[in-house]
Scaffold this motif. Structure first.
Motif, PDB file in Angstrom:
ATOM      1  N   ILE A 135       0.870  -1.180   0.000  1.00 21.41           N
ATOM      2  CA  ILE A 135       0.000   0.000   0.000  1.00 21.41           C
ATOM      3  C   ILE A 135       0.903   1.225   0.000  1.00 21.41           C
ATOM      4  O   ILE A 135       1.640   1.470   0.955  1.00 21.41           O
ATOM      5  CB  ILE A 135      -0.942  -0.003   1.216  1.00 21.41           C
ATOM      6  N   GLY A 136       0.859   1.991  -1.076  1.00 20.55           N
ATOM      7  CA  GLY A 136       1.765   3.113  -1.279  1.00 20.55           C
ATOM      8  C   GLY A 136       1.449   4.319  -0.411  1.00 20.55           C
ATOM      9  O   GLY A 136       0.396   4.431   0.211  1.00 20.55           O
ATOM     10  N   ILE A 151      -1.428  -7.342  -5.050  1.00 18.95           N
ATOM     11  CA  ILE A 151      -1.684  -6.055  -5.699  1.00 18.95           C
ATOM     12  C   ILE A 151      -0.779  -4.983  -5.105  1.00 18.95           C
ATOM     13  O   ILE A 151      -0.591  -4.917  -3.899  1.00 18.95           O
ATOM     14  CB  ILE A 151      -3.169  -5.658  -5.577  1.00 18.95           C
ATOM     15  N   ALA A 152      -0.228  -4.158  -5.975  1.00 21.18           N
ATOM     16  CA  ALA A 152       0.539  -2.983  -5.561  1.00 21.18           C
ATOM     17  C   ALA A 152      -0.365  -1.769  -5.739  1.00 21.18           C
ATOM     18  O   ALA A 152      -0.857  -1.505  -6.840  1.00 21.18           O
ATOM     19  CB  ALA A 152       1.795  -2.845  -6.398  1.00 21.18           C
ATOM     20  N   GLN A 166      -5.443 -10.778  -9.505  1.00 21.47           N
ATOM     21  CA  GLN A 166      -4.248 -10.831  -8.679  1.00 21.47           C
ATOM     22  C   GLN A 166      -3.032 -10.301  -9.422  1.00 21.47           C
ATOM     23  O   GLN A 166      -2.992 -10.280 -10.645  1.00 21.47           O
ATOM     24  CB  GLN A 166      -3.985 -12.269  -8.227  1.00 21.47           C
ATOM     25  N   ASN A 167      -2.025  -9.877  -8.644  1.00 19.92           N
ATOM     26  CA  ASN A 167      -0.709  -9.459  -9.156  1.00 19.92           C
ATOM     27  C   ASN A 167      -0.789  -8.362 -10.214  1.00 19.92           C
ATOM     28  O   ASN A 167      -0.208  -8.463 -11.290  1.00 19.92           O
ATOM     29  CB  ASN A 167       0.063 -10.666  -9.701  1.00 19.92           C
ATOM     30  N   ILE A 168      -1.515  -7.296  -9.876  1.00 14.23           N
ATOM     31  CA  ILE A 168      -1.578  -6.125 -10.751  1.00 14.23           C
ATOM     32  C   ILE A 168      -1.185  -4.895  -9.940  1.00 14.23           C
ATOM     33  O   ILE A 168      -1.056  -4.961  -8.714  1.00 14.23           O
ATOM     34  CB  ILE A 168      -2.992  -5.925 -11.355  1.00 14.23           C
ATOM     35  N   ALA A 169      -0.991  -3.798 -10.618  1.00 15.82           N
ATOM     36  CA  ALA A 169      -0.750  -2.513  -9.958  1.00 15.82           C
ATOM     37  C   ALA A 169      -1.948  -1.619 -10.233  1.00 15.82           C
ATOM     38  O   ALA A 169      -2.461  -1.573 -11.359  1.00 15.82           O
ATOM     39  CB  ALA A 169       0.522  -1.884 -10.484  1.00 15.82           C
ATOM     40  N   SER A 179      -1.118  -1.610 -14.574  1.00 14.65           N
ATOM     41  CA  SER A 179      -0.174  -2.565 -15.164  1.00 14.65           C
ATOM     42  C   SER A 179      -0.416  -3.963 -14.610  1.00 14.65           C
ATOM     43  O   SER A 179      -1.128  -4.145 -13.629  1.00 14.65           O
ATOM     44  CB  SER A 179       1.272  -2.130 -14.921  1.00 14.65           C
ATOM     45  N   ASN A 180       0.216  -4.930 -15.253  1.00 18.81           N
ATOM     46  CA  ASN A 180       0.155  -6.316 -14.797  1.00 18.81           C
ATOM     47  C   ASN A 180       1.304  -6.655 -13.853  1.00 18.81           C
ATOM     48  O   ASN A 180       1.509  -7.810 -13.528  1.00 18.81           O
ATOM     49  CB  ASN A 180       0.173  -7.272 -15.991  1.00 18.81           C
ATOM     50  N   ASN A 181       2.064  -5.670 -13.433  1.00 19.02           N
ATOM     51  CA  ASN A 181       3.205  -5.881 -12.549  1.00 19.02           C
ATOM     52  C   ASN A 181       2.820  -5.575 -11.105  1.00 19.02           C
ATOM     53  O   ASN A 181       2.997  -4.458 -10.639  1.00 19.02           O
ATOM     54  CB  ASN A 181       4.382  -4.995 -12.964  1.00 19.02           C
ATOM     55  N   GLY A 182       2.296  -6.572 -10.419  1.00 19.97           N
ATOM     56  CA  GLY A 182       1.956  -6.421  -9.010  1.00 19.97           C
ATOM     57  C   GLY A 182       3.158  -6.706  -8.137  1.00 19.97           C
ATOM     58  O   GLY A 182       4.311  -6.680  -8.587  1.00 19.97           O
TER      59      GLY A 182
END
Length: 191
Positions: A135-136, A151-152, A166-169, A179-182
Motif C-alpha cells: 500500500i503506497g 496487488i501494488a 491478482q498481481n496487478i498494480a 499494469s500487470n506488474n503487481g
C-alpha cells in the motif's frame, strides 16, 4: 490471530526478520541509535504482544500491554487496531496510519505513511485486503471493497471499488488498473 505462545514467537521472529534484524541484539543496537526501523519494530512487537494477551484472555497483562501500546500509538501516530493484520506486517516509515478496526488485511502487507483503510457509509462496511499487498504512500482504501493477493497500490490512490485480479498494480483517483506488474513481479526482481 495469535492464540498461543508458539504462534506469537513465530510471528515475532518472522516480522523481525522482515525489518532486517537477524537477532535481538542487532535490534537493541539500532534502537539505541534511534534508527527508524527499530522504533517501528518496537511498536509492532508491542502490537503483537497485546493481541496475544487479548486473544488468550489475560486481562491484567492485556491492560498493562494496551497502556504501553497506546503510548507508542500516540508517539508514532499509528491508529492500528488489534487483530487486523495477519502475520508479516511491515510498516515502511514513521508517520500517520489510520486503519478501521473491522478491516482485515492478509499476510505480508507492506504499508507506507499517510494511508487509510476506512469504512464508508451507514453500514460501515470495511475493506478486505489479500496477501502480499503493498500500500503506497498516501493511499486510501474506502468501504467494503476487496483487494486481491499481490496487488501494488500506488501512491495517493483512492480505492473505492474491488479489484479481484491478482498481481496487478492500481493507482489513481479513483483507482484503476495501470499494469500487470503487481508485488509478485516486484519480489521476483529483488531475488
Amino acid at each position: 490471530m495469535i492464540t498461543d505462545r508458539t504462534q506469537l514467537n513465530e510471528c515475532l521472529a518472522y516480522e523481525r526478520s522482515r525489518y532486517g534484524f537477524k537477532n535481538v541484539i542487532q535490534y537493541w543496537i539500532h534502537l539505541f541509535m534511534h534508527m527508524e526501523y527499530a522504533q517501528i519494530w518496537q511498536f509492532q512487537k508491542r502490537l503483537r504482544i497485546t493481541e496475544f494477551y487479548k486473544n488468550c484472555n489475560h486481562k491484567i497483562r492485556f491492560l498493562v500491554s494496551l497502556r504501553k501500546l497506546n503510548k507508542l500509538r500516540h508517539k508514532y501516530n499509528y491508529e492500528i487496531p488489534l487483530n487486523v493484520f495477519d502475520k508479516g506486517l511491515k510498516i515502511m516509515h514513521i508517520g500517520p496510519i489510520l486503519i478501521n478496526a473491522n478491516a482485515h488485511v492478509g499476510q505480508n502487507c507492506s504499508i507506507h505513511i499517510n494511508t487509510g483503510i476506512v469504512a464508508h457509509g451507514v453500514t460501515s462496511v470495511s475493506p478486505t485486503i489479500g496477501d502480499n499487498v503493498v500500500i503506497g504512500f498516501g493511499a486510501c482504501i474506502i468501504g467494503g471493497c476487496h483487494i486481491a493477493n499481490g496487488i501494488a497500490i500506488g501512491a495517493n490512490a483512492l480505492v473505492n471499488k474491488s479489484f479481484e485480479e491478482q498481481n496487478i498494480a492500481i493507482a489513481g483517483v479513483p483507482a484503476k488498473k495501470i499494469s500487470n506488474n503487481g508485488t509478485h513481479s516486484w519480489n521476483s526482481k529483488k531475488e
